[in-house]
Design an enzyme around this catalytic site. Structure first.
Site, PDB file in Angstrom:
ATOM      1  N   ASP A   1      -6.495   1.228   1.114  1.00 51.08           N
ATOM      2  CA  ASP A   1      -6.578   1.466   2.554  1.00 51.08           C
ATOM      3  C   ASP A   1      -7.953   1.026   3.045  1.00 51.08           C
ATOM      4  O   ASP A   1      -8.717   0.386   2.312  1.00 51.08           O
ATOM      5  CB  ASP A   1      -6.308   2.939   2.870  1.00 51.08           C
ATOM      6  CG  ASP A   1      -7.451   3.861   2.439  1.00 51.08           C
ATOM      7  OD1 ASP A   1      -8.327   3.419   1.660  1.00 51.08           O
ATOM      8  OD2 ASP A   1      -7.470   5.023   2.898  1.00 51.08           O
TER       9      ASP A   1
ATOM     10  N   LYS B   1       0.835  -1.203   0.000  1.00 51.31           N
ATOM     11  CA  LYS B   1       0.000   0.000   0.000  1.00 51.31           C
ATOM     12  C   LYS B   1       0.869   1.252   0.000  1.00 51.31           C
ATOM     13  O   LYS B   1       0.667   2.173  -0.801  1.00 51.31           O
ATOM     14  CB  LYS B   1      -0.919   0.014   1.222  1.00 51.31           C
ATOM     15  CG  LYS B   1      -1.837   1.240   1.276  1.00 51.31           C
ATOM     16  CD  LYS B   1      -2.664   1.259   2.545  1.00 51.31           C
ATOM     17  CE  LYS B   1      -1.840   1.755   3.721  1.00 51.31           C
ATOM     18  NZ  LYS B   1      -2.660   1.976   4.939  1.00 51.31           N
TER      19      LYS B   1
END
Length: 268
Positions: free
Chosen positions: A156, A138
């Site tokens: 997220d 991420k």
């Protein structure tokens, strides 16, 4: 004039893969129109600064990180600065972000790794980034998309929640979500889509009670009705500086949005 949309999840039960892709791209287009101000909310001027800020953003808000990083970035400019950091001094600077001991450890190790493997320069490739301390997939996609201009999807908590609500995926694993959404949306749009979905999650499609009745995606969303559909009730749930503009975009009277909603902090 308010929307008169009552979609049902049954409408999407027999949706074909190509139908899902078309709907996803239409929703992505509406998100672009709904959130023209979407952007990376971490302040940075170099790829290394963005990497550091993203590491610090774990379990805290971007606002809190941006309060800490001006001092941090003046004190630590290069990978060598992080590698040579005094642990106690850095911990004190990072204390407001939470988990400051672990974050300090990650930043010092990051500095060492960059010196040992990359001549002190943050790499611009996914496989090299994820091999660095404190940087997962991420974080790597945030860095690639916003510092290097390489399209990437940032999965997220908001992105995971909304892509499931949108019916784009039925999946909780972030990596699987990334690949599934990548197949739906054109690569050139990945980075900005991430920002727009996150903005929508913070301002409209909240975790506990989404503002369904004041959402520009209502007609295309199989989860319509998860939150209040009555415009007056939904408008009160909008948050952020553009709350009244979001109401207008959804066909809802902006006067229904209380002043407190405009000033309210967005969902972290």
């Amino acid at each position: 004039m308010t929307q008169q949309v009552v979609p049902s999840a049954k409408r999407f039960a027999r949706e074909t893969p190509i139908g899902r892709k078309r709907r996803a791209r239409k929703m992505a287009k509406v998100l672009a129109e709904t959130h023209p101000d979407a952007h990376c909310e971490l302040d940075f001027t170099t790829p290394l600064e963005l990497a550091v800020a993203t590491i610090l953003s774990a379990q805290t808000t971007d606002v809190r990180v941006n309060q800490v990083t001006p001092t941090l970035f003046k004190r630590y400019v290069t990978a060598a600065d992080y590698a040579a950091a005094d642990r106690a001094e850095m911990e004190e600077l990072l204390r407001p972000t939470g988990f400051f001991r672990a974050k300090t450890d990650s930043l010092i190790k990051l500095g060492h790794a960059l010196l040992d493997k990359h001549d002190g320069v943050l790499p611009g490739k996914l496989d090299e980034l994820v091999a660095l301390p404190g940087i997962g997939r991420k974080t790597a996609n945030v860095i690639l998309g916003n510092a290097f201009g390489v399209p990437g999807l940032t999965v997220d908590t908001h992105f995971r929640r909304l892509t499931n609500r949108f019916g784009w995926v039925l999946e909780e694993d972030p990596v699987k979500i990334e690949f599934l959404v990548a197949d739906l949306i054109e690569k050139r749009d990945w980075t900005m889509l991430s920002h727009r979905v996150i903005f929508h999650g913070r301002r409209v499609c909240h975790a506990r009670k989404p503002a369904c009745g004041a959402c520009t995606l209502a007609a295309m969303c199989p989860s319509y009705g998860t939150g209040p559909t009555e415009p007056a009730a939904a408008a009160k749930l909008l948050k952020g500086p553009r709350a009244r503009e979001l109401a207008v975009a959804a066909g809802v009277d902006p006067e229904l949005v209380p002043a407190a909603a405009v000033a309210a902090p967005e969902e972290p």
